[in-house]
Design an enzyme around this catalytic site. Structure first.
Site, PDB file in Angstrom:
ATOM      1  CG  ASP A  64       2.364  59.400 -69.809  1.00  0.00           C
ATOM      2  OD1 ASP A  64       3.054  60.177 -69.126  1.00  0.00           O
ATOM      3  OD2 ASP A  64       2.581  58.171 -69.877  1.00  0.00           O
TER       4      ASP A  64
ATOM      5  CE1 TYR B 125       5.581  53.460 -71.190  1.00  0.00           C
ATOM      6  CE2 TYR B 125       4.147  55.232 -71.879  1.00  0.00           C
ATOM      7  CZ  TYR B 125       4.746  54.496 -70.878  1.00  0.00           C
ATOM      8  OH  TYR B 125       4.480  54.810 -69.570  1.00  0.00           O
TER       9      TYR B 125
ATOM     10  CE  LYS C 171       5.855  58.317 -68.259  1.00  0.00           C
ATOM     11  NZ  LYS C 171       5.163  57.731 -69.417  1.00  0.00           N
TER      12      LYS C 171
ATOM     13  CG  HIS D 122       9.942  55.372 -67.651  1.00  0.00           C
ATOM     14  ND1 HIS D 122       9.636  55.123 -68.962  1.00  0.00           N
ATOM     15  CD2 HIS D 122       8.887  54.890 -66.941  1.00  0.00           C
ATOM     16  CE1 HIS D 122       8.466  54.521 -69.033  1.00  0.00           C
ATOM     17  NE2 HIS D 122       7.989  54.364 -67.811  1.00  0.00           N
TER      18      HIS D 122
END
Ligand SMILES: NC(=O)c1ccc[n+]([C@@H]2O[C@H](COP(=O)([O-])OP(=O)(O)OC[C@H]3O[C@@H](n4cnc5c(N)ncnc54)[C@H](OP(=O)(O)O)[C@@H]3O)[C@@H](O)[C@H]2O)c1
Length: 274
Positions: free
Chosen positions: A42, A47, A72, A105
């Site tokens: 994931d 990120y 996402k 997200h």
């Protein structure tokens, strides 16, 4: 590998969360997780580690088609053209031609959901995402998104662990045939401080964190715990060789409350919509 199935998607029940993993640590953890048997990773554009996730995937030598890769789109990219561009940019960073699952997200009330969901469907139709879904969607938003989508929405990913009652969102997601994926499934480490989880774990020769994860997978909720420590990868993965009793499940369920949330919703820049 045990999976949760939803509308043609087969999502491995255990995955690796990568939020906050950066640089060589991220590459190493992804690579090692895949070598240990993880088949679900994931990540997210937010990120800032999609390059490293892709590198870890290639280094592992696990065939691409055996790994369920999730990324996402961040809510500031929910205008249709931006969403399509963001999806392409994620693929470039991951060095993949498609992801297995692409998620919205967080909700973004500033942009009509119809436009965002329409663009997400187009990304799927273009073959850049095998499946699409949502994250942090409330009961009302799930209903709305499902009505608007011309493609199946296979998953809702949101915060779930023993200290938070998410029964309503879980029921709503399932009512629409969506798989439920738990983020922060060990409550960002808080599970290890629970006397109850530790006591139940001791009876099975397991840790409190493993009990927290087992409690979820035993309900067919996929979990994506994150760790920066190689030794914990194995610990978090070893949750399929024991079973909690109905009594233990009930005791753990009794830990949950409405105020057990860890992740701050204002974090996305969007207010909650319920
Ligand atoms: N969709 C979203 O909006 C959203 C939001 C939040 C998270 N997520 C995803 O979900 C993933 C997991 O959630 P999370 O990172 O918030 O929390 P988490 O996985 O519940 O907890 C991670 C924390 O627990 C520690 N930990 C890991 N394994 C452990 C173990 N066996 N025993 C004790 N402590 C342990 C880790 O520390 P060490 O590194 O020291 O092991 C880390 O501090 C994220 O990485 C991300 O991929 C998605």
């Amino acid at each position: 590998m045990q999976v949760v199935e939803a509308k043609g998607a087969r999502i491995p029940l255990i995955g690796l969360g990568t939020w906050d993993l950066r640089g060589r640590t991220c590459v190493r953890i992804v690579e090692q997780a895949l070598r240990l048997g993880y088949r679900h990773i994931d990540t997210a554009e937010m990120y800032d580690n999609e390059r490293e996730v892709g590198e870890g995937l290639r280094n592992s030598s696990v065939p691409r088609q055996d790994v369920f890769v999730v990324t996402k789109i961040w809510p500031s990219h929910f205008a249709p053209r931006e969403l399509m561009r963001a999806a392409k940019e994620s693929l470039v960073r991951l060095r993949l031609s498609e992801v297995d699952l692409l998620l919205l997200h967080w909700p973004n009330p500033q942009i009509p959901l119809s436009e965002t969901v329409g663009a997400l469907c187009k990304v799927k139709e273009a073959g850049q995402a095998r499946h699409i879904g949502v994250s942090n969607f409330t009961v009302a938003l799930i209903e709305e998104a499902v009505k608007l989508s011309t493609e199946p929405l296979v998953c809702n990913q949101f915060e779930i662990h023993p200290f938070l009652d998410q029964s309503k969102v879980i029921a709503a997601s399932r009512a629409h045939g969506m798989a439920v994926v738990a983020y922060s499934p060990i409550a960002r480490g808080r599970a290890k401080n629970s006397d109850l989880l530790a006591r139940i774990g001791k009876a099975h020769g397991k840790t409190a964190a493993q009990v927290s994860l087992r409690f979820l997978v035993q309900q067919q909720i996929a979990v994506i715990p994150r760790t920066s420590k190689l030794e914990r990868l194995e610990e978090n993965f070893s949750i399929f060789d024991f079973e909690l009793t109905a009594n233990e499940m009930a005791e753990i369920a009794a830990l949950s409350g409405r105020d057990g949330r860890i992740v701050d919703w204002s974090y996305s820049g969007s207010p909650r919509w319920d």
